[in-house]
Design a protein around this motif. Structure first.
Motif, PDB file in Angstrom:
ATOM      1  N   GLY A 223       0.787  -1.228   0.000  1.00 23.02           N
ATOM      2  CA  GLY A 223       0.000   0.000   0.000  1.00 23.02           C
ATOM      3  C   GLY A 223       0.826   1.289   0.000  1.00 23.02           C
ATOM      4  O   GLY A 223       0.288   2.374  -0.241  1.00 23.02           O
ATOM      5  N   ASP A 224       2.108   1.192   0.256  1.00 28.03           N
ATOM      6  CA  ASP A 224       2.939   2.401   0.354  1.00 28.03           C
ATOM      7  C   ASP A 224       3.218   3.000  -1.032  1.00 28.03           C
ATOM      8  O   ASP A 224       3.136   2.294  -2.034  1.00 28.03           O
ATOM      9  N   PRO A 225       3.561   4.301  -1.064  1.00 25.83           N
ATOM     10  CA  PRO A 225       3.795   4.929  -2.371  1.00 25.83           C
ATOM     11  C   PRO A 225       4.916   4.225  -3.139  1.00 25.83           C
ATOM     12  O   PRO A 225       5.959   3.907  -2.585  1.00 25.83           O
ATOM     13  N   ARG A 226       4.652   4.032  -4.420  1.00 30.56           N
ATOM     14  CA  ARG A 226       5.615   3.314  -5.255  1.00 30.56           C
ATOM     15  C   ARG A 226       6.680   4.241  -5.813  1.00 30.56           C
ATOM     16  O   ARG A 226       6.365   5.281  -6.401  1.00 30.56           O
ATOM     17  N   ILE A 227       7.929   3.869  -5.636  1.00 34.56           N
ATOM     18  CA  ILE A 227       8.997   4.625  -6.285  1.00 34.56           C
ATOM     19  C   ILE A 227       9.917   3.644  -7.018  1.00 34.56           C
ATOM     20  O   ILE A 227      10.054   2.486  -6.610  1.00 34.56           O
ATOM     21  N   ALA A 228      10.523   4.124  -8.091  1.00 40.17           N
ATOM     22  CA  ALA A 228      11.463   3.282  -8.843  1.00 40.17           C
ATOM     23  C   ALA A 228      12.833   3.955  -8.845  1.00 40.17           C
ATOM     24  O   ALA A 228      12.932   5.185  -8.982  1.00 40.17           O
ATOM     25  N   LEU A 274      12.066   3.300   5.093  1.00 42.02           N
ATOM     26  CA  LEU A 274      11.189   4.355   4.564  1.00 42.02           C
ATOM     27  C   LEU A 274       9.889   3.697   4.093  1.00 42.02           C
ATOM     28  O   LEU A 274       9.933   2.645   3.449  1.00 42.02           O
ATOM     29  N   PRO A 275       8.773   4.305   4.407  1.00 46.76           N
ATOM     30  CA  PRO A 275       7.494   3.701   4.003  1.00 46.76           C
ATOM     31  C   PRO A 275       7.217   3.896   2.513  1.00 46.76           C
ATOM     32  O   PRO A 275       6.373   4.696   2.123  1.00 46.76           O
ATOM     33  N   VAL A 276       7.955   3.183   1.690  1.00 48.58           N
ATOM     34  CA  VAL A 276       7.744   3.218   0.237  1.00 48.58           C
ATOM     35  C   VAL A 276       7.716   1.788  -0.277  1.00 48.58           C
ATOM     36  O   VAL A 276       8.237   0.874   0.365  1.00 48.58           O
ATOM     37  N   ARG A 277       7.094   1.632  -1.433  1.00 54.50           N
ATOM     38  CA  ARG A 277       7.174   0.368  -2.159  1.00 54.50           C
ATOM     39  C   ARG A 277       8.262   0.610  -3.212  1.00 54.50           C
ATOM     40  O   ARG A 277       8.056   1.360  -4.176  1.00 54.50           O
ATOM     41  N   LEU A 452      24.382  10.837  -3.968  1.00 51.70           N
ATOM     42  CA  LEU A 452      23.674   9.788  -3.218  1.00 51.70           C
ATOM     43  C   LEU A 452      22.997  10.334  -1.964  1.00 51.70           C
ATOM     44  O   LEU A 452      21.804  10.098  -1.715  1.00 51.70           O
ATOM     45  N   ARG A 453      23.751  11.095  -1.162  1.00 52.91           N
ATOM     46  CA  ARG A 453      23.190  11.607   0.096  1.00 52.91           C
ATOM     47  C   ARG A 453      22.093  12.623  -0.185  1.00 52.91           C
ATOM     48  O   ARG A 453      21.089  12.698   0.532  1.00 52.91           O
ATOM     49  N   ALA A 454      22.285  13.402  -1.245  1.00 54.66           N
ATOM     50  CA  ALA A 454      21.266  14.395  -1.611  1.00 54.66           C
ATOM     51  C   ALA A 454      19.952  13.697  -1.952  1.00 54.66           C
ATOM     52  O   ALA A 454      18.883  14.100  -1.485  1.00 54.66           O
ATOM     53  N   VAL A 455      20.029  12.643  -2.743  1.00 54.87           N
ATOM     54  CA  VAL A 455      18.792  11.965  -3.159  1.00 54.87           C
ATOM     55  C   VAL A 455      18.166  11.222  -1.984  1.00 54.87           C
ATOM     56  O   VAL A 455      16.945  11.218  -1.823  1.00 54.87           O
ATOM     57  N   PHE A 456      18.992  10.646  -1.133  1.00 56.52           N
ATOM     58  CA  PHE A 456      18.406   9.968   0.035  1.00 56.52           C
ATOM     59  C   PHE A 456      17.685  10.980   0.926  1.00 56.52           C
ATOM     60  O   PHE A 456      16.566  10.728   1.391  1.00 56.52           O
ATOM     61  N   ALA A 457      18.298  12.135   1.132  1.00 56.35           N
ATOM     62  CA  ALA A 457      17.649  13.173   1.949  1.00 56.35           C
ATOM     63  C   ALA A 457      16.351  13.637   1.287  1.00 56.35           C
ATOM     64  O   ALA A 457      15.349  13.899   1.972  1.00 56.35           O
ATOM     65  N   LEU A 458      16.365  13.710  -0.038  1.00 58.01           N
ATOM     66  CA  LEU A 458      15.137  14.073  -0.760  1.00 58.01           C
ATOM     67  C   LEU A 458      14.033  13.061  -0.452  1.00 58.01           C
ATOM     68  O   LEU A 458      12.901  13.427  -0.117  1.00 58.01           O
ATOM     69  N   LEU A 459      14.375  11.780  -0.544  1.00 55.63           N
ATOM     70  CA  LEU A 459      13.366  10.733  -0.306  1.00 55.63           C
ATOM     71  C   LEU A 459      12.903  10.730   1.146  1.00 55.63           C
ATOM     72  O   LEU A 459      11.711  10.558   1.432  1.00 55.63           O
ATOM     73  N   GLU A 460      13.839  10.955   2.060  1.00 58.25           N
ATOM     74  CA  GLU A 460      13.453  11.045   3.477  1.00 58.25           C
ATOM     75  C   GLU A 460      12.469  12.177   3.666  1.00 58.25           C
ATOM     76  O   GLU A 460      11.472  12.045   4.379  1.00 58.25           O
ATOM     77  N   GLY A 461      12.767  13.316   3.027  1.00 58.85           N
ATOM     78  CA  GLY A 461      11.895  14.484   3.145  1.00 58.85           C
ATOM     79  C   GLY A 461      10.525  14.191   2.566  1.00 58.85           C
ATOM     80  O   GLY A 461       9.499  14.615   3.099  1.00 58.85           O
ATOM     81  N   LEU A 462      10.483  13.462   1.450  1.00 58.69           N
ATOM     82  CA  LEU A 462       9.202  13.196   0.797  1.00 58.69           C
ATOM     83  C   LEU A 462       8.388  12.150   1.538  1.00 58.69           C
ATOM     84  O   LEU A 462       7.171  12.207   1.566  1.00 58.69           O
ATOM     85  N   TYR A 463       9.088  11.174   2.144  1.00 61.17           N
ATOM     86  CA  TYR A 463       8.351   9.999   2.631  1.00 61.17           C
ATOM     87  C   TYR A 463       8.439   9.697   4.118  1.00 61.17           C
ATOM     88  O   TYR A 463       7.648   8.913   4.614  1.00 61.17           O
ATOM     89  N   SER A 464       9.413  10.259   4.843  1.00 58.53           N
ATOM     90  CA  SER A 464       9.515   9.791   6.225  1.00 58.53           C
ATOM     91  C   SER A 464       8.478  10.453   7.134  1.00 58.53           C
ATOM     92  O   SER A 464       8.240   9.991   8.237  1.00 58.53           O
ATOM     93  N   GLY A 465       7.856  11.516   6.648  1.00 52.01           N
ATOM     94  CA  GLY A 465       6.717  12.094   7.343  1.00 52.01           C
ATOM     95  C   GLY A 465       7.059  12.884   8.589  1.00 52.01           C
ATOM     96  O   GLY A 465       6.168  13.283   9.310  1.00 52.01           O
ATOM     97  N   ASP A 466       8.359  13.096   8.889  1.00 49.14           N
ATOM     98  CA  ASP A 466       8.652  13.964  10.027  1.00 49.14           C
ATOM     99  C   ASP A 466       9.444  15.187   9.600  1.00 49.14           C
ATOM    100  O   ASP A 466       9.666  15.430   8.442  1.00 49.14           O
TER     101      ASP A 466
END
Ligand code: BES
Ligand code: ZN
Ligand code: ZN
Length: 466
Positions: A223-228, A274-277, A452-466
């Motif tokens: 059910g989590d948001p899908r990312i590729a 991270l709550p993603v699919r 790498l760290r920039a994109v991970f921080a982006l995903l954390e910001g988009l999906y970690s919800g805090d």
């Protein structure tokens, strides 16, 4: 793999040598408060508090303290402790004031070595670990994981192509899948030829042992948001029949750098839960030369059904990514991120340290740029400039894979990829070098993670919800 967790430990008031950090602003005031013998030693060493990375050791009857200059003591850069992590003797250390924050990363990575291929190890006589003691206990795991992911990229990229073919990339992904319980699927042989014609064509010249394949890995709750996440996995890029020059080919073991970034990002996402699919896709090939090689002038029908004329067999990365992006899109992800050592042109435009970053959505781009700033992992946005799209026109097919012009090469490559990304899907593309030509503290010459760290921080910001 370096045991980074043993090098960054929680403060339990254990014995640790103090490290005093000073900068241009704070140095004079700090110096005034020191005992006379410290002051004379610091003067004698001509330590002026201004030269970043310079440091002095102050003896304390058999023990010592450290003074080191950094650019800004109030905002520590990830690399400002790297020189110390590299140079100090074995033992435990602790900042005299404040906490290391992001600077723990440089401390950790400074102690990573890639020396599998040296009969004599680099540090002889063997030097023990330099341990950093921190009060920020909650951040230890995150810093250790970032160091670990960065080291994974470095090691994979540094491994010679003879020892890292498509099969070894598959093994690396399979190991990751085993660790975190994801689902692995590998497509090769006739299934690849049928389903992924561009990947099969580019990998067609390699020996059987290094046969092309699409490696996919899925993880997370349905059910989590899908990312590729997609990574260019060209284990070696000879250029194919459009053979590269000797100097152009010299570093091409690193042409799987995108795949290494994608795998490292997968590790970060799964460890952080991270709550993603997550759907990881790595087309893994060797761009080799043989009778089975694809040719300039060939026309190949892509997985998407679009006909691509091969203008240049050295523009192979965009071809394998095209089929992988098509596959990714079939699952309707809300976001696709790809990493690729895609063009020399990106390096001409931005140099080795700045990945060229493309996005088809301004909000996404702004968030990525913000994440790049906060992590001090720079990326630079380039335009998906539509008027250049016509440069890819072909006389007989839907379009060609390359442009007969030295101009805007990283933009036309990105525009080629864009044709395989559905209109409404948010997409970010990083054309990265994955390599460091000149060593800096904590960052030896060789493979490196850039973006790498920039994109991970982006995903954390988009999906970690805090
Ligand atoms: N792997 C290279 C790109 C590359 C070269 C990255 C050097 C980093 C350093 C890629 O497959 C390639 O060869 N691209 C060509 C494209 C051209 C033939 C249109 C390039 O950039 O020259
Ligand atoms: Zn190439
Ligand atoms: Zn390439």
């Amino acid at each position: 793999m370096t045991d980074f967790a043993s090098l960054l430990v929680a403060d339990r008031e254990q014995k640790a040598r103090p490290i005093h950090l000073v900068d241009k602003q704070s140095f004079e005031a700090w110096l005034k408060k020191r005992p006379a013998e410290d002051r004379s030693l610091i003067e004698a060493m001509r330590f002026d508090g201004k030269t970043a990375n310079a440091f002095v050791i102050l003896p304390r009857g058999g023990e010592f303290e450290v003074v080191s200059a950094v650019k800004n003591t109030t905002e520590l850069s990830p690399w400002c402790l790297a020189k110390l992590g590299e140079s100090l003797p074995e033992g435990s250390y602790k900042l005299a004031a404040g906490e290391p924050g992001n600077a723990a990363l440089g401390w950790l990575l400074a102690q990573h070595r890639f020396d599998q291929y040296r009969s004599k190890k680099e540090e002889e006589p063997e030097r023990g670990p330099r341990v950093l003691v921190t009060g920020e206990v909650a951040r230890i795991d995150a810093m250790v994981r970032l160091a670990d992911a960065t080291a994974l990229v470095r090691d994979l990229v540094n491994t010679p192509a003879a020892d890292l073919g498509p099969a070894e990339i598959e093994r690396a992904v399979a190991d990751e899948a085993k660790r975190c319980g994801g689902h692995l699927r590998v497509t090769s042989g006739s299934e690849l030829t049928k389903g992924y014609p561009l990947i099969a064509a580019v990998g067609g010249a390699a020996t059987d042992a290094r046969a092309p394949r699409l490696i996919e890995f899925e993880w997370g709750k349905a059910g989590d948001p899908r990312i590729a996440i997609v990574g260019k996995g060209v284990c070696f890029d000879s250029g194919g029949l459009d053979l590269k020059s000797a100097s152009g080919m010299r570093l091409m073991k690193k042409d799987m750098g995108g795949a290494a970034h994608a795998l490292a990002l997968t590790r970060l996402i799964t460890l952080a839960r991270l709550p993603v699919r997550l759907h990881l896709l790595i087309p893994a090939v060797e761009n080799a030369v043989s009778g089975g090689a694809y040719r300039p002038g060939d026309v190949i029908k892509s997985r998407k059904g679009l006909f691509v004329e091969i203008d240049n067999t050295d523009a192979e990365g965009r071809l394998i990514l095209a089929d992988a992006l098509t596959r990714a899109s079939e699952e309707n992800p809300e976001l696709i991120v790809d990493f690729a050592t895609l063009t020399g042109a990106a390096r001409i435009a931005l140099g080795p340290d700045l990945p060229a970053f493309f996005a088809n959505n301004d909000d996404l781009a702004a968030e990525a740029e913000q994440s790049a700033r906060t992590t001090e992992d720079p990326i630079w946005r380039m335009p998906l400039w539509e008027p250049y799209d016509e440069m890819l026109k072909s006389d007989l097919a839907d379009f060609a894979n390359a442009v007969n012009s030295p101009m805007a090469g990283c933009i036309t490559a990105a525009l080629f990829l864009k044709r395989f990304v559905p209109e409404g899907t948010r997409w970010a593309h990083l054309d990265t070098y994955a390599w460091r030509d000149q060593a800096k503290p904590g960052r030896p010459k060789g493979g490196d993670a850039l973006g790498l760290r920039a994109v991970f921080a982006l995903l954390e910001g988009l999906y970690s919800g805090d």
